[in-house]
Design a protein around this motif. Structure first.
Motif, PDB file in Angstrom:
ATOM      1  N   TRP A   4       0.267  -1.037  -0.030  1.00  0.00           N
ATOM      2  CA  TRP A   4       0.072  -0.017  -0.047  1.00  0.00           C
ATOM      3  C   TRP A   4       0.873   1.236  -0.338  1.00  0.00           C
ATOM      4  CZ3 TRP A   4      -4.744  -0.825  -1.374  1.00  0.00           C
ATOM      5  CH2 TRP A   4      -5.943  -1.937  -0.536  1.00  0.00           C
ATOM      6  N   LEU A   5       0.295   2.547  -0.167  1.00  0.00           N
ATOM      7  CA  LEU A   5       1.275   3.257  -0.991  1.00  0.00           C
ATOM      8  C   LEU A   5       0.328   4.672  -0.409  1.00  0.00           C
ATOM      9  CD1 LEU A   5       1.999   3.494  -4.913  1.00  0.00           C
ATOM     10  CD2 LEU A   5       3.696   2.801  -3.094  1.00  0.00           C
ATOM     11  N   GLU A   6       0.946   5.231   0.082  1.00  0.00           N
ATOM     12  CA  GLU A   6      -0.249   6.494   1.541  1.00  0.00           C
ATOM     13  C   GLU A   6      -0.231   7.518  -0.317  1.00  0.00           C
ATOM     14  OE1 GLU A   6       1.512   7.676   5.180  1.00  0.00           O
ATOM     15  OE2 GLU A   6       0.652   9.325   4.866  1.00  0.00           O
ATOM     16  N   GLY A   7      -1.276   7.685   0.246  1.00  0.00           N
ATOM     17  CA  GLY A   7      -1.824   8.938  -0.382  1.00  0.00           C
ATOM     18  C   GLY A   7      -2.314   9.614  -0.059  1.00  0.00           C
ATOM     19  N   HIS A   8      -2.749  11.438  -0.403  1.00  0.00           N
ATOM     20  CA  HIS A   8      -3.503  12.450   0.575  1.00  0.00           C
ATOM     21  C   HIS A   8      -4.285  12.816  -0.614  1.00  0.00           C
ATOM     22  CE1 HIS A   8       0.372  12.743   2.508  1.00  0.00           C
ATOM     23  NE2 HIS A   8       0.189  12.905   2.928  1.00  0.00           N
ATOM     24  N   ILE A   9      -5.806  13.869   0.487  1.00  0.00           N
ATOM     25  CA  ILE A   9      -6.496  14.098  -0.553  1.00  0.00           C
ATOM     26  C   ILE A   9      -6.253  15.780  -1.235  1.00  0.00           C
ATOM     27  CG2 ILE A   9      -9.084  14.469  -0.759  1.00  0.00           C
ATOM     28  CD1 ILE A   9      -8.379  12.064  -0.348  1.00  0.00           C
ATOM     29  N   VAL A  10      -6.318  16.107  -2.459  1.00  0.00           N
ATOM     30  CA  VAL A  10      -5.317  17.495  -2.765  1.00  0.00           C
ATOM     31  C   VAL A  10      -6.746  18.277  -4.094  1.00  0.00           C
ATOM     32  CG1 VAL A  10      -3.403  17.026  -2.904  1.00  0.00           C
ATOM     33  CG2 VAL A  10      -4.689  16.220  -4.882  1.00  0.00           C
ATOM     34  N   GLU A  11      -7.804  17.055  -3.419  1.00  0.00           N
ATOM     35  CA  GLU A  11      -9.397  18.023  -4.065  1.00  0.00           C
ATOM     36  C   GLU A  11     -10.412  17.703  -3.932  1.00  0.00           C
ATOM     37  OE1 GLU A  11      -8.677  19.573  -8.074  1.00  0.00           O
ATOM     38  OE2 GLU A  11     -10.557  19.764  -8.456  1.00  0.00           O
ATOM     39  N   ARG A  12     -11.228  18.014  -3.342  1.00  0.00           N
ATOM     40  CA  ARG A  12     -12.876  17.321  -2.960  1.00  0.00           C
ATOM     41  C   ARG A  12     -13.752  17.613  -3.674  1.00  0.00           C
ATOM     42  NH1 ARG A  12     -16.781  17.646   1.060  1.00  0.00           N
ATOM     43  NH2 ARG A  12     -17.464  15.106   1.464  1.00  0.00           N
ATOM     44  N   THR A  13     -14.383  17.072  -4.666  1.00  0.00           N
ATOM     45  CA  THR A  13     -16.147  17.757  -5.298  1.00  0.00           C
ATOM     46  C   THR A  13     -16.787  16.497  -5.256  1.00  0.00           C
ATOM     47  OG1 THR A  13     -14.352  17.828  -7.648  1.00  0.00           O
ATOM     48  CG2 THR A  13     -16.736  18.013  -7.286  1.00  0.00           C
ATOM     49  N   VAL A  14     -17.869  17.600  -4.370  1.00  0.00           N
ATOM     50  CA  VAL A  14     -19.326  17.007  -4.456  1.00  0.00           C
ATOM     51  C   VAL A  14     -20.355  17.430  -5.010  1.00  0.00           C
ATOM     52  CG1 VAL A  14     -21.338  17.171  -2.208  1.00  0.00           C
ATOM     53  CG2 VAL A  14     -18.699  17.666  -1.706  1.00  0.00           C
ATOM     54  N   THR A  18     -25.150  12.811  -2.590  1.00  0.00           N
ATOM     55  CA  THR A  18     -24.574  10.949  -2.853  1.00  0.00           C
ATOM     56  C   THR A  18     -23.211  10.373  -4.117  1.00  0.00           C
ATOM     57  OG1 THR A  18     -25.935  10.628  -4.719  1.00  0.00           O
ATOM     58  CG2 THR A  18     -26.619   9.804  -2.426  1.00  0.00           C
ATOM     59  N   HIS A  19     -23.236  11.598  -4.976  1.00  0.00           N
ATOM     60  CA  HIS A  19     -22.090  11.570  -5.875  1.00  0.00           C
ATOM     61  C   HIS A  19     -20.456  12.588  -5.269  1.00  0.00           C
ATOM     62  CE1 HIS A  19     -24.982   9.455  -7.954  1.00  0.00           C
ATOM     63  NE2 HIS A  19     -24.516   9.262  -8.345  1.00  0.00           N
ATOM     64  N   PHE A  20     -19.254  11.997  -5.433  1.00  0.00           N
ATOM     65  CA  PHE A  20     -18.050  12.530  -4.858  1.00  0.00           C
ATOM     66  C   PHE A  20     -17.543  12.293  -5.518  1.00  0.00           C
ATOM     67  CE2 PHE A  20     -21.386  11.471  -1.539  1.00  0.00           C
ATOM     68  CZ  PHE A  20     -20.951  13.079  -0.690  1.00  0.00           C
ATOM     69  N   SER A  21     -16.528  13.281  -5.679  1.00  0.00           N
ATOM     70  CA  SER A  21     -14.898  12.695  -6.319  1.00  0.00           C
ATOM     71  C   SER A  21     -13.914  13.175  -5.577  1.00  0.00           C
ATOM     72  CB  SER A  21     -14.372  13.503  -7.622  1.00  0.00           C
ATOM     73  OG  SER A  21     -15.202  13.000  -9.156  1.00  0.00           O
ATOM     74  N   LEU A  22     -12.882  12.354  -5.944  1.00  0.00           N
ATOM     75  CA  LEU A  22     -11.313  13.071  -4.602  1.00  0.00           C
ATOM     76  C   LEU A  22     -10.161  12.707  -5.692  1.00  0.00           C
ATOM     77  CD1 LEU A  22     -12.482  10.689  -1.673  1.00  0.00           C
ATOM     78  CD2 LEU A  22     -12.237  12.584  -1.798  1.00  0.00           C
ATOM     79  N   ARG A  23      -9.396  14.099  -5.565  1.00  0.00           N
ATOM     80  CA  ARG A  23      -7.941  14.036  -6.524  1.00  0.00           C
ATOM     81  C   ARG A  23      -6.608  13.491  -5.517  1.00  0.00           C
ATOM     82  NH1 ARG A  23      -4.225  17.360  -8.975  1.00  0.00           N
ATOM     83  NH2 ARG A  23      -5.876  18.891  -8.016  1.00  0.00           N
ATOM     84  N   PHE A  67     -17.240   8.123  -7.413  1.00  0.00           N
ATOM     85  CA  PHE A  67     -17.702   7.281  -6.416  1.00  0.00           C
ATOM     86  C   PHE A  67     -19.525   7.883  -6.347  1.00  0.00           C
ATOM     87  CE2 PHE A  67     -17.110   8.645  -1.924  1.00  0.00           C
ATOM     88  CZ  PHE A  67     -15.805   8.651  -2.297  1.00  0.00           C
ATOM     89  N   ASN A  68     -20.160   6.457  -6.005  1.00  0.00           N
ATOM     90  CA  ASN A  68     -21.386   7.687  -5.498  1.00  0.00           C
ATOM     91  C   ASN A  68     -21.283   6.223  -3.957  1.00  0.00           C
ATOM     92  OD1 ASN A  68     -22.441   4.810  -6.678  1.00  0.00           O
ATOM     93  ND2 ASN A  68     -24.364   4.633  -5.608  1.00  0.00           N
ATOM     94  N   LEU A  69     -22.527   7.241  -2.644  1.00  0.00           N
ATOM     95  CA  LEU A  69     -22.500   6.820  -1.612  1.00  0.00           C
ATOM     96  C   LEU A  69     -23.202   5.274  -1.226  1.00  0.00           C
ATOM     97  CD1 LEU A  69     -21.942   7.392   1.226  1.00  0.00           C
ATOM     98  CD2 LEU A  69     -23.649   8.680   1.462  1.00  0.00           C
ATOM     99  N   VAL A  70     -23.050   3.930  -0.772  1.00  0.00           N
ATOM    100  CA  VAL A  70     -23.715   3.146  -1.094  1.00  0.00           C
ATOM    101  C   VAL A  70     -24.390   2.471   1.104  1.00  0.00           C
ATOM    102  CG1 VAL A  70     -23.557   0.341  -0.611  1.00  0.00           C
ATOM    103  CG2 VAL A  70     -22.889   1.663  -2.402  1.00  0.00           C
ATOM    104  N   ARG A  77     -18.958   4.630   2.338  1.00  0.00           N
ATOM    105  CA  ARG A  77     -19.705   6.323   3.508  1.00  0.00           C
ATOM    106  C   ARG A  77     -18.084   7.452   3.753  1.00  0.00           C
ATOM    107  NH1 ARG A  77     -23.883   8.605   4.994  1.00  0.00           N
ATOM    108  NH2 ARG A  77     -25.288   6.600   4.544  1.00  0.00           N
ATOM    109  N   PRO A  78     -17.233   6.291   5.021  1.00  0.00           N
ATOM    110  CA  PRO A  78     -15.749   7.243   5.100  1.00  0.00           C
ATOM    111  C   PRO A  78     -15.203   8.080   4.236  1.00  0.00           C
ATOM    112  CG  PRO A  78     -15.551   4.405   5.577  1.00  0.00           C
ATOM    113  CD  PRO A  78     -17.290   4.821   5.171  1.00  0.00           C
ATOM    114  N   LEU A  79     -15.391   7.151   3.079  1.00  0.00           N
ATOM    115  CA  LEU A  79     -14.173   8.198   1.597  1.00  0.00           C
ATOM    116  C   LEU A  79     -14.878   9.098   1.530  1.00  0.00           C
ATOM    117  CD1 LEU A  79     -13.900   5.687  -1.097  1.00  0.00           C
ATOM    118  CD2 LEU A  79     -12.331   6.379  -0.261  1.00  0.00           C
ATOM    119  N   SER A  80     -16.406   9.323   1.825  1.00  0.00           N
ATOM    120  CA  SER A  80     -17.199  10.521   1.307  1.00  0.00           C
ATOM    121  C   SER A  80     -17.073  11.679   2.377  1.00  0.00           C
ATOM    122  CB  SER A  80     -18.739  10.139   1.249  1.00  0.00           C
ATOM    123  OG  SER A  80     -19.301   9.858   1.855  1.00  0.00           O
ATOM    124  N   THR A  81     -16.678  11.267   3.346  1.00  0.00           N
ATOM    125  CA  THR A  81     -16.432  12.066   4.728  1.00  0.00           C
ATOM    126  C   THR A  81     -14.740  13.081   4.166  1.00  0.00           C
ATOM    127  OG1 THR A  81     -15.877  10.938   6.234  1.00  0.00           O
ATOM    128  CG2 THR A  81     -18.297  11.107   6.071  1.00  0.00           C
TER     129      THR A  81
END
Ligand SMILES: Cc1cc2nc3c(=O)[nH]c(=O)nc-3n(C[C@H](O)[C@H](O)[C@H](O)COP(=O)(O)OP(=O)(O)OC[C@H]3O[C@@H](n4cnc5c(N)ncnc54)[C@H](O)[C@@H]3O)c2cc1C
Length: 246
Positions: A4-14, A18-23, A67-70, A77-81
């Motif tokens: 596993w490689l560590e990553g950091h969120i640099v952009e979040r789009t809502v 229920t629909h999100f993007s993470l860079r 992704f969308n919330l299931v 869900r934790p990803l979306s927060t």
């Protein structure tokens, strides 16, 4: 064992509730447009991982996922927060065969058929030069329930401006705006609207890539088989490739 490689969120789009993007910024592995990466979070002492398609071009830095919330799902869900600066884990390799490399050279028109977040790998593919070098017509049909779920519309409009042979067919099942087909992508195929809106005829020189839910993939595959197309396998070239999300 996965590394596993560590990553950091640099952009979040809502996009919707229920629909999100993470860079994600990370020392990422190479990938081919259309492939997916595994993303993980440590939840209650356990590393929970799921595959997500890479939305960005392989030439861009990092990864973007859509992704969308299931509601009942442990990871979405934790990803979306997650917020900018938060950490998560990404796999050290990408996988998947929903790539242009897998498509036979005989294909002339490329049909990209997505439901919901299944549009993700196609956005990556549409950002590669190979798409525009290989195919005469490129059709993106994108099915959602409600118009606000048509994430990345501005990016798709820009791609249409840059490529006159790209045909975008949004399909919206509830309260469709005038610019969209009102119904499912499978209906649009059945009533001839997919071909009419794309001004392109489906034939054995078409290649279909399907991505999204099981019902769409099953129903599209059945309908396309009735039109003389067959599933594509490495050992037996055909016209239909697919990636099932759920
Ligand atoms: C190769 C591959 C690539 C994928 N890429 C993406 C992607 O780019 N974006 C994305 O949103 N999802 C993608 N998925 C689904 C994703 O991996 C997760 O399953 C999803 O985000 C739900 O995760 P979860 O842990 O919350 O629930 P899970 O435990 O994974 O699933 C719980 C339930 O929800 C169903 N489910 C899974 N995904 C969805 C969904 N999107 N909508 C409704 N129901 C669902 C499952 O079938 C299961 O019944 C992909 C799946 C595969 C196999």
């Amino acid at each position: 064992m996965a590394t596993w490689l560590e990553g950091h969120i640099v952009e979040r789009t809502v996009w919707t509730d229920t629909h999100f993007s993470l860079r994600i910024a990370c020392a990422r592995p190479d990938f081919i447009a259309g492939q997916f990466i595994r993303v993980a979070l440590d939840i209650d002492g356990e590393r929970i991982a799921r595959p997500y398609s890479c939305v960005n071009s392989p030439a861009a830095d990092g990864f973007e996922i859509f992704f969308n919330l299931v509601p009942s799902g442990p990871l979405s869900r934790p990803l979306s927060t997650l917020q900018i600066g938060d950490t998560l884990w990404v796999s050290d390799r990408c996988n998947g065969l929903l790539t242009l490399q897998e498509i036979p050279d005989t294909a002339r028109d490329l049909w990209l058929i997505a439901t919901g977040t299944g549009v993700g790998p196609f956005l990556s593919i549409l950002h590669t030069a190979e798409t525009w070098q290989r195919f005469d017509q490129v059709i993106l049909a994108y099915g959602v329930r409600e118009a606000p779920q048509l994430a990345y519309s501005a990016m798709i409009d820009q791609l249409c401006q840059n490529h006159s042979n790209l045909h975008f067919i949004p399909c919206v099942t509830q309260q469709a705006p005038d610019s969209a087909y009102a119904g499912r992508v499978t209906q649009a195929l059945a009533d001839g609207q997919l071909e009419a809106r794309a001004a392109t005829t489906i034939g054995t020189d078409s290649h279909f890539m399907l991505c999204g839910n099981t019902a769409m993939i099953r129903d599209m595959t059945t309908a396309l088989k009735q039109r003389g197309l067959k599933k594509h396998l490495r050992r037996e070239p055909g016209h239909i490739s697919s990636e099932k999300y759920h």
